[in-house]
Write a protein that holds these residues in place. Structure first.
Motif, PDB file in Angstrom:
ATOM      1  N   MET A   1       0.851  -1.178   0.000  1.00 32.96           N
ATOM      2  CA  MET A   1       0.000   0.000   0.000  1.00 32.96           C
ATOM      3  C   MET A   1       0.896   1.242   0.000  1.00 32.96           C
ATOM      4  O   MET A   1       1.778   1.381   0.823  1.00 32.96           O
ATOM      5  N   ASP A   5      -2.709   5.459  -1.246  1.00 34.71           N
ATOM      6  CA  ASP A   5      -3.812   4.521  -1.053  1.00 34.71           C
ATOM      7  C   ASP A   5      -4.477   4.717   0.299  1.00 34.71           C
ATOM      8  O   ASP A   5      -3.814   5.000   1.294  1.00 34.71           O
ATOM      9  N   CYS A   7      -8.764   4.033   2.331  1.00 34.58           N
ATOM     10  CA  CYS A   7     -10.130   3.528   2.217  1.00 34.58           C
ATOM     11  C   CYS A   7     -11.111   4.645   2.533  1.00 34.58           C
ATOM     12  O   CYS A   7     -10.846   5.474   3.404  1.00 34.58           O
ATOM     13  N   PRO A  54      -7.946   0.073  -7.000  1.00 34.20           N
ATOM     14  CA  PRO A  54      -8.634   1.107  -6.217  1.00 34.20           C
ATOM     15  C   PRO A  54      -9.185   2.211  -7.126  1.00 34.20           C
ATOM     16  O   PRO A  54      -8.595   2.525  -8.168  1.00 34.20           O
ATOM     17  N   SER A  87     -11.345   0.479  -1.267  1.00 32.60           N
ATOM     18  CA  SER A  87      -9.999   0.987  -1.527  1.00 32.60           C
ATOM     19  C   SER A  87     -10.049   2.082  -2.583  1.00 32.60           C
ATOM     20  O   SER A  87     -10.720   1.946  -3.601  1.00 32.60           O
TER      21      SER A  87
END
Length: 118
Positions: A1, A5, A7, A54, A87
């Motif tokens: 990650m 990146d 969430c 993502p 993501s």
């Protein structure tokens, strides 16, 4: 990650355009894909969604998070509860420049265009 990146809840991500094609580049109808995925359990849906790259997002002060990947967001919102985290990746500077040229909405609503092949 990477440091780009993270969430976000799917319900907090808006669209960059006011409409989205009703089919994928390969001609598959988005509605058919959604119906097939709806037959899966929630855990199975999340597992399928996790196989995608993502979503690329840009943050705007007035509008919040907006995606460059409108079709995928359309599908994810059709399948997941708004508070479900997915993501995302902060768009690169180059992607953000291109994104600003194509922006056609404030991110709140989207229309699914008819599939020309149906």
């Amino acid at each position: 990650m990477s440091d780009r990146d993270m969430c976000l809840p799917v319900g907090l991500i808006g669209w960059s355009q006011d409409s989205v094609s009703g089919s994928f580049g390969n001609g598959q109808d988005i509605r058919i894909a959604i119906e097939a995925l709806r037959s899966l359990t929630n855990d199975q849906r999340r597992a399928v969604i996790a196989t995608y790259d993502p979503l690329r997002v840009v943050e705007f002060r007035d509008q919040g998070w907006i995606t460059l990947d409108n079709r995928l967001l359309y599908i994810f919102r059709a399948l997941l509860l708004p508070e479900t985290s997915i993501s995302v990746r902060l768009a690169t500077t180059e992607e953000a420049k291109e994104f600003r040229k194509k922006l056609t909405t404030e991110g709140a609503t989207i229309v699914l265009r008819s599939n020309r092949h149906s």
